[in-house]
Design a protein around this motif. Structure first.
Motif, PDB file in Angstrom:
ATOM      1  N   TRP A 113       0.846  -1.193   0.000  1.00 29.69           N
ATOM      2  CA  TRP A 113       0.000   0.000   0.000  1.00 29.69           C
ATOM      3  C   TRP A 113       0.881   1.243   0.000  1.00 29.69           C
ATOM      4  O   TRP A 113       0.529   2.273  -0.583  1.00 29.69           O
ATOM      5  N   CYS A 114       2.038   1.160   0.653  1.00 27.39           N
ATOM      6  CA  CYS A 114       2.986   2.273   0.663  1.00 27.39           C
ATOM      7  C   CYS A 114       3.597   2.455  -0.727  1.00 27.39           C
ATOM      8  O   CYS A 114       3.604   1.540  -1.544  1.00 27.39           O
ATOM      9  N   ASP A 115       4.130   3.635  -0.986  1.00 30.24           N
ATOM     10  CA  ASP A 115       4.671   3.939  -2.301  1.00 30.24           C
ATOM     11  C   ASP A 115       5.932   3.137  -2.604  1.00 30.24           C
ATOM     12  O   ASP A 115       6.146   2.702  -3.732  1.00 30.24           O
ATOM     13  N   PHE A 116       6.804   2.996  -1.609  1.00 31.14           N
ATOM     14  CA  PHE A 116       7.987   2.143  -1.782  1.00 31.14           C
ATOM     15  C   PHE A 116       8.467   1.689  -0.418  1.00 31.14           C
ATOM     16  O   PHE A 116       7.979   2.153   0.615  1.00 31.14           O
ATOM     17  N   ARG A 117       9.442   0.768  -0.440  1.00 30.54           N
ATOM     18  CA  ARG A 117       9.811   0.044   0.760  1.00 30.54           C
ATOM     19  C   ARG A 117      11.332   0.038   0.965  1.00 30.54           C
ATOM     20  O   ARG A 117      12.074  -0.361   0.058  1.00 30.54           O
ATOM     21  N   ILE A 118      11.768   0.466   2.151  1.00 31.46           N
ATOM     22  CA  ILE A 118      13.166   0.397   2.574  1.00 31.46           C
ATOM     23  C   ILE A 118      13.248  -0.742   3.591  1.00 31.46           C
ATOM     24  O   ILE A 118      12.532  -0.733   4.593  1.00 31.46           O
ATOM     25  N   VAL A 119      14.134  -1.718   3.340  1.00 31.10           N
ATOM     26  CA  VAL A 119      14.035  -3.008   4.029  1.00 31.10           C
ATOM     27  C   VAL A 119      15.320  -3.354   4.786  1.00 31.10           C
ATOM     28  O   VAL A 119      16.420  -3.316   4.228  1.00 31.10           O
ATOM     29  N   ASP A 120      15.160  -3.698   6.040  1.00 33.10           N
ATOM     30  CA  ASP A 120      16.250  -4.225   6.869  1.00 33.10           C
ATOM     31  C   ASP A 120      16.749  -5.528   6.255  1.00 33.10           C
ATOM     32  O   ASP A 120      15.968  -6.381   5.836  1.00 33.10           O
ATOM     33  N   GLU A 121      18.061  -5.693   6.213  1.00 37.24           N
ATOM     34  CA  GLU A 121      18.648  -6.873   5.575  1.00 37.24           C
ATOM     35  C   GLU A 121      18.223  -8.181   6.241  1.00 37.24           C
ATOM     36  O   GLU A 121      18.304  -9.255   5.630  1.00 37.24           O
ATOM     37  N   ARG A 122      17.739  -8.124   7.481  1.00 42.82           N
ATOM     38  CA  ARG A 122      17.311  -9.335   8.187  1.00 42.82           C
ATOM     39  C   ARG A 122      15.853  -9.694   7.922  1.00 42.82           C
ATOM     40  O   ARG A 122      15.399 -10.774   8.327  1.00 42.82           O
ATOM     41  N   ALA A 123      15.122  -8.820   7.277  1.00 41.51           N
ATOM     42  CA  ALA A 123      13.675  -9.011   7.129  1.00 41.51           C
ATOM     43  C   ALA A 123      13.342 -10.171   6.210  1.00 41.51           C
ATOM     44  O   ALA A 123      14.082 -10.495   5.279  1.00 41.51           O
ATOM     45  N   LYS A 124      12.191 -10.762   6.465  1.00 40.56           N
ATOM     46  CA  LYS A 124      11.639 -11.789   5.589  1.00 40.56           C
ATOM     47  C   LYS A 124      10.199 -11.417   5.255  1.00 40.56           C
ATOM     48  O   LYS A 124       9.519 -10.744   6.034  1.00 40.56           O
ATOM     49  N   PHE A 125       9.759 -11.860   4.090  1.00 41.83           N
ATOM     50  CA  PHE A 125       8.415 -11.584   3.605  1.00 41.83           C
ATOM     51  C   PHE A 125       7.717 -12.901   3.301  1.00 41.83           C
ATOM     52  O   PHE A 125       8.348 -13.873   2.880  1.00 41.83           O
TER      53      PHE A 125
END
Length: 262
Positions: A113-125
């Motif tokens: 929903w957000c325009d773009f995403r800045i992601v922590d290197e540890r994150a998982k989706f």
């Protein structure tokens, strides 16, 4: 303690999902708070950019509260904003997701929903809701294909696959992958860059980009002209052109080191 923390940082607004003990999942109370806050941000002439993150350092958002699904489909904003409080809303201004940790199910829907995403290197989706046979109800079937393409979207939707941050970057789900613990800092840095620009052109371009999805090129160009030509001739834009003519060349933001090709 509020389930949604709202902080004003000059002309940037920060929302923090504050249910760390349940991985920042969204119950009906948080959904209503989120919808109210998005509407208020949209109407706030002094705030230009919204950043959304999760409390703690492990989870951005684990999705909807599965122990209170009925309430999510019956609260006062369900039909105007969506069960989790955002899907049908558009504040008309840039929104950045600071993905500070794992992002699952409805959390993915909030992220796209957000325009773009800045992601922590540890994150998982992952659309881990597939494990319980739950469908997407907050825009995921519509926004995810527009962000990552139909093949990648169906791959995530149908398999319930968990992917890491680098995989998300390759498919376009992440725009930047940043060192551990720095997603919010980087998002706020970019938000401030955007917030300090002249806003008329940014908002017109954003509206045109989002509104023309699914239209023919000719229809899209017509709508772009309707939305974007007037801001280009506004006094705000003219002032920017005068600064350019006078030699102003402010440095643009650049991707973080983790995103550069060696």
């Amino acid at each position: 303690m509020p389930k949604l923390l709202i902080e004003r940082r000059g002309n940037v607004t920060l929302f923090t999902l504050n249910r760390v003990e349940v991985h920042n999942n969204v119950d009906d109370e948080l959904a209503m708070e989120l919808a109210d806050a998005i509407i208020a941000f949209g109407a706030d002439e002094a705030s230009n950019v919204l950043v959304i993150t999760g409390a703690g350092d492990k989870t951005f958002c684990a999705g909807a509260n599965l122990k209170g699904m009925r309430e999510l489909f019956e609260h006062r904003h369900t039909h105007t904003a969506g069960p989790m409080g955002f899907a049908r809303l558009d504040p008309g201004k840039p929104v950045i997701a600071a993905i500070n940790g794992n992002c699952y199910a409805g959390g993915v829907e909030l992220a796209v929903w957000c325009d773009f995403r800045i992601v922590d290197e540890r994150a998982k989706f992952g659309l881990l809701n597939k494990r319980w046979g739950l469908s997407l109800a907050d825009g995921g079937t519509q926004r995810l294909p527009r962000v990552v393409g139909i093949g990648n979207a169906l791959y995530m939707i149908e398999t319930g696959m968990e992917i890491d941050a680098q995989h998300a970057l390759r498919m376009g789900l992440a725009q930047e992958v940043v060192p551990a613990g720095t997603a919010l800092e980087r998002s706020l840095q970019l938000a401030q860059h955007i917030a300090d620009y002249s806003q008329g052109g940014i908002r017109a371009d954003r509206q045109a980009a989002l509104a023309t999805i699914g239209l023919s090129l000719e229809q899209g160009l017509d709508l772009e002209a309707e939305l974007c030509h007037s801001p280009a001739l506004s006094e705000e834009a003219m002032a920017g052109m005068r600064r350019f003519a006078d030699g102003s060349r402010p440095a643009p933001p650049r991707p973080g080191a983790a995103n550069r090709q060696s």
